[in-house]
Design a protein around this motif. Structure first.
Motif, PDB file in Angstrom:
ATOM      1  N   ALA A  12       0.842  -1.199   0.000  1.00 17.93           N
ATOM      2  CA  ALA A  12       0.000   0.000   0.000  1.00 17.93           C
ATOM      3  C   ALA A  12       0.878   1.252   0.000  1.00 17.93           C
ATOM      4  O   ALA A  12       0.540   2.263  -0.630  1.00 17.93           O
ATOM      5  CB  ALA A  12      -0.913  -0.001   1.219  1.00 17.93           C
ATOM      6  N   GLN A  15       2.051   1.795  -3.537  1.00 19.20           N
ATOM      7  CA  GLN A  15       0.983   2.332  -4.374  1.00 19.20           C
ATOM      8  C   GLN A  15       0.678   3.791  -4.037  1.00 19.20           C
ATOM      9  O   GLN A  15       0.367   4.597  -4.913  1.00 19.20           O
ATOM     10  CB  GLN A  15      -0.272   1.476  -4.220  1.00 19.20           C
ATOM     11  N   GLU A  16       0.804   4.115  -2.756  1.00 18.29           N
ATOM     12  CA  GLU A  16       0.550   5.502  -2.336  1.00 18.29           C
ATOM     13  C   GLU A  16       1.592   6.438  -2.917  1.00 18.29           C
ATOM     14  O   GLU A  16       1.276   7.548  -3.368  1.00 18.29           O
ATOM     15  CB  GLU A  16       0.566   5.586  -0.806  1.00 18.29           C
ATOM     16  N   TYR A  17       2.832   5.999  -2.924  1.00 19.61           N
ATOM     17  CA  TYR A  17       3.901   6.857  -3.432  1.00 19.61           C
ATOM     18  C   TYR A  17       3.910   6.887  -4.959  1.00 19.61           C
ATOM     19  O   TYR A  17       4.208   7.908  -5.565  1.00 19.61           O
ATOM     20  CB  TYR A  17       5.259   6.373  -2.911  1.00 19.61           C
ATOM     21  N   GLU A  19       1.411   6.538  -7.491  1.00 24.14           N
ATOM     22  CA  GLU A  19       0.049   6.449  -7.996  1.00 24.14           C
ATOM     23  C   GLU A  19       0.024   6.257  -9.508  1.00 24.14           C
ATOM     24  O   GLU A  19      -0.889   5.639 -10.061  1.00 24.14           O
ATOM     25  CB  GLU A  19      -0.734   7.706  -7.609  1.00 24.14           C
TER      26      GLU A  19
END
Length: 329
Positions: A12, A15-17, A19
């Motif tokens: 996660a 994925q957050e870093y 996008e």
């Protein structure tokens, strides 16, 4: 001090870093940047085909990271480590080593990435169905010697680490330095992924001290191979060709060639050659025939070739072999 993540939280964070991960010119090749709070580098994923994924990781951690992994269904997987260190609960690995995991269920585990140096890893995931179909497209079963690599979800997966061979190093470097783009790149990388899998299978068999995958001979075939041996020995001076010998015993030449090596540990004519030389040694000791007559009797058309073959096997020429016997008489 190490930072601890669950597998879900770890990805996660990626994925957050990232996008919008970078796909470059090929939509099947995606690069994810490493979260800056953990380190620097990237994780590159290349989908070669459905059920076959290649990943290349290059990163440097700021601090050790411990990743807790839940019980999960696991594909066939291998990883090669070119630099850095990686601790796994059951098989720690580092530069110059690889890990090989079969399919099945992976239990609750942990692994730790160390912050000692840059990590460079090549990782491959293969779906069990693809591996089985690639190995034997006409059957769902794989050879007995490899069944530990493909286990059902109800069984714990197989895990082993080993030392990277020169051939493996070459294939890994070719993956890292792939000169192609587009579909040619995809084809090239897939060929190297399967080449590495073949090398791993070969080493797996060697480590288990198993015979390479050859069909088991039927009892009737073994009898026919013994009959072929007898025919050869009955015709030392003029043996039949392999094709003729196979016809006489009722086998095809491929089965006879392969089976003779299985039964006697050498080729048919390698066996005949050694038997001739043993007969020559006995005849020399009996001293009833001279060297030329012995060569002719056992099927050597050339005395010089006979002398060279005898010397290679026994360390002396036929003529010199007779001298001690004469002096001791």
């Amino acid at each position: 001090m190490a930072i601890t993540f669950s597998q879900q939280d770890y990805w996660a964070l990626f994925q957050e870093y990232s996008e919008n991960p970078t796909s470059g010119s090929d939509d099947f090749d995606t690069t994810w940047n490493y979260p800056p709070q953990l380190g620097q580098g990237y994780w590159r994923e290349i989908q070669l085909r459905e059920g076959l994924h290649l990943a290349i990781a290059r990163h440097q951690l700021h601090t050790p990271v411990i990743l807790h992994l839940p019980e999960r269904e696991h594909p066939l997987e291998y990883s090669f480590y070119l630099s850095g260190q990686f601790k796994h609960q059951s098989h720690p690995v580092g530069a110059g080593q690889y890990s090989l995991c079969g399919s099945g269920t992976a239990p609750v585990e942990w692994n730790e990435g160390l912050a000692t140096e840059q990590v460079l890893e090549v990782n491959v995931h293969i779906h069990p169905d693809l591996f089985t179909a690639y190995w034997n497209p006409d059957s769902e079963a794989i050879p007995t010697l490899l069944q530990h690599l493909i286990k059902p979800p109800s069984q714990t997966y197989y895990v082993r680490s080993g030392t990277t061979t020169l051939g493996m190093q070459t294939a890994v470097q070719q993956i890292l330095q792939c000169p192609f783009q587009g579909m040619i790149k995809r084809m090239y990388l897939e060929s190297k992924v399967w080449e590495l899998m073949a090398l791993l299978i070969a080493q797996e068999l060697e480590l288990n001290q198993q015979t390479p995958l050859v069909p088991i001979l039927k009892p009737d075939d073994v009898d026919r191979i013994h009959h072929a041996r007898d025919i050869l020995l009955q015709h030392l001076d003029n043996p039949p060709s392999l094709m003729e010998l196979a016809r006489q015993v009722g086998l095809n030449d491929c089965t006879l060639k392969r089976g003779f090596r299985q039964v006697f540990g050498q080729t048919a004519f390698g066996y005949l050659h050694n038997y001739r030389l043993e007969q020559a040694r006995q005849l020399l000791e009996e001293r009833q025939l001279n060297v030329s007559e012995i060569a002719q009797t056992i099927g050597f058309a050339s005395r010089s070739y006979f002398a060279a073959a005898f010397r290679k096997k026994f360390g002396v020429t036929p003529k010199k072999y007779r001298v001690p016997s004469k002096n001791s008489a």
